[in-house]
Enzyme design. Structure first.
Site, PDB file in Angstrom:
ATOM      1  N   GLN A  83      -2.197   6.128   1.322  1.00 13.87           N
ATOM      2  CA  GLN A  83      -2.881   6.522   0.041  1.00 13.87           C
ATOM      3  C   GLN A  83      -2.227   5.678  -1.213  1.00 13.87           C
ATOM      4  O   GLN A  83      -2.185   5.927  -2.365  1.00 13.87           O
ATOM      5  CB  GLN A  83      -2.552   8.030  -0.356  1.00 13.87           C
ATOM      6  N   SER A  84      -1.949   4.468  -0.851  1.00 17.99           N
ATOM      7  CA  SER A  84      -1.560   3.496  -1.701  1.00 17.99           C
ATOM      8  C   SER A  84      -2.342   3.063  -2.542  1.00 17.99           C
ATOM      9  O   SER A  84      -3.713   2.546  -2.392  1.00 17.99           O
ATOM     10  CB  SER A  84      -1.056   1.980  -0.817  1.00 17.99           C
ATOM     11  N   ASN A  85      -2.367   3.301  -4.032  1.00 17.13           N
ATOM     12  CA  ASN A  85      -3.143   2.774  -5.024  1.00 17.13           C
ATOM     13  C   ASN A  85      -2.960   1.193  -5.170  1.00 17.13           C
ATOM     14  O   ASN A  85      -3.981   0.685  -5.515  1.00 17.13           O
ATOM     15  CB  ASN A  85      -2.733   3.158  -6.455  1.00 17.13           C
ATOM     16  N   CYS A  87      -2.576  -0.935  -2.965  1.00 16.84           N
ATOM     17  CA  CYS A  87      -3.719  -1.653  -1.557  1.00 16.84           C
ATOM     18  C   CYS A  87      -5.043  -1.334  -1.964  1.00 16.84           C
ATOM     19  O   CYS A  87      -5.927  -2.418  -1.948  1.00 16.84           O
ATOM     20  CB  CYS A  87      -3.457  -0.580  -0.204  1.00 16.84           C
TER      21      CYS A  87
END
Ligand code: PLP
Length: 349
Positions: A83-85, A87
């Site tokens: 859930q990396s923003n 990325c």
């Protein structure tokens, strides 16, 4: 406070691509302020910067991808959680610039394929799941493999936290100083979520350069205070060096609260649930459970504990992160519907 144009910090030789439509708004939150009955609360809205649902990483990417293009890179590789923003914003920026994007995803946090993961796929990123292996080991291996196969690779570290990326937040501090000057808001403190530390370190370098008295207070998302500070001190020194700035930066410049990290990254707590609702229902503004919700909840708690006085002015730096909200539907919805601020702890991991 004198107004200093942001351009004075930025040597013209540093490449930059425009992605963020700056400045982002600085807004007063009247209903929240009245409800809490303490300091005046303002918000810096990096959450509504225009790149694929916005967020703080876009500012870093303006400089990171500026350097990538200057090096004639054809492939950008970065790393983060499912859930990396960071990325997701990297995938969007790469798409916009016609670069290939490879994401190494794994590690902490929920592994839902909704939210940011869905958007990564939609944006055309190639995704490598680190599985049971150490995520950073896989990241380094992928960089080497891509180089071996003849690609011109531009690697971006976790969170975009490198001196080049931090220039985006040195610049952001000048942007905010200009807005404070224009709107006659002399903020006593800025509060923000801090994770890789890049955002806070960049802001600190900017505020040192501009001689601002506004405190910069990070609410740690997952790491211990001392560890956060050591990392940020190094980043800030490296960033100042890169910009050729001779600044006195000390450990004591970094203010960090680590008492809100609870059971860890992405594990939502009741204070966060309460404050997510509070902001949504008083101001119509959304925060995510992982970063901005945690930091915002920390700010509300500090206000309730009398850490700030009536008449003081606080700016909450909204760093985005909204796609992750949808990943927490199972934990949030039952509590929201029943009107209680109790979480369904069973499903909350
Ligand atoms: C990455 C991120 C942060 C933390 O920023 P750092 O520069 O890594 O400290 C805060 N909020 C959101 C929404 C983020 O995606």
């Amino acid at each position: 406070m004198d107004d200093i144009p942001a351009s004075t910090i930025l040597p013209a030789s540093i490449p930059r691509v425009e992605l963020a439509s700056l400045p982002t708004p600085l807004e007063f939150l009247p209903r929240l302020t009245a409800h809490l009955g303490g300091p005046e609360i303002y918000m810096k809205r990096d959450d509504i910067s225009p790149l694929a649902l916005g967020g703080n990483k876009t500012r870093k990417l303006e400089f990171l991808l500026g350097e990538a293009l200057a090096q004639h890179a054809d492939t950008v590789i970065t790393v983060g959680s499912y859930q990396s923003n960071h990325c997701r914003q990297t995938a969007a920026a790469a798409a916009r610039l016609g670069l290939r994007c490879v994401l190494v995803l794994g590690g902490e946090g929920r592994r839902s394929r909704s939210g940011n993961y869905l958007l990564d796929v939609l944006l055309g990123a190639e995704i490598i799941d680190s599985g049971e292996e150490d995520r950073d080991t896989v990241y380094r291996r992928v960089i080497a493999q891509e180089r071996d196969s003849g690609r011109c690779v531009y690697p971006i570290p976790y969170g975009g936290a490198s001196p080049v990326g931090e220039i985006g937040f040195v610049h952001a501090m000048a942007e905010l100083a200009h807005q404070m000057h224009e709107q006659d808001i002399h903020a006593d403190a800025i509060l923000l979520p801090t994770a890789s530390g890049g955002t806070q370190a960049g802001l600190l370098v900017g505020s040192k350069f501009l001689n601002l008295e506004t405190k910069i207070i990070g609410v740690s998302i997952e790491k211990e205070r001392q560890k956060m500070i050591a990392g940020m001190l190094q980043l800030a020194h490296d960033t100042a060096d890169l910009l050729g700035l001779d600044l006195d930066i000390h450990e004591s410049d970094f203010l960090v609260h680590d008492e809100y990290k609870g059971k860890g990254y992405g594990i939502i707590q009741e204070l966060e649930l309460e404050c997510l609702q509070l902001l949504a229902r008083k101001e119509g503004i959304l925060v995510d459970p992982v970063y901005t919700g945690r930091a915002f909840a920390g700010m509300v708690d500090l206000i309730r504990r009398g850490f700030f006085q009536a008449g003081e002015k606080l700016i909450f730096w909204h760093t985005g992160g909204l796609p992750a909200l949808f990943v927490y539907e199972d934990a949030l919805l039952p509590a929201l519907v029943s009107g209680s601020s109790r979480l369904q702890m069973k499903s909350n991991s």
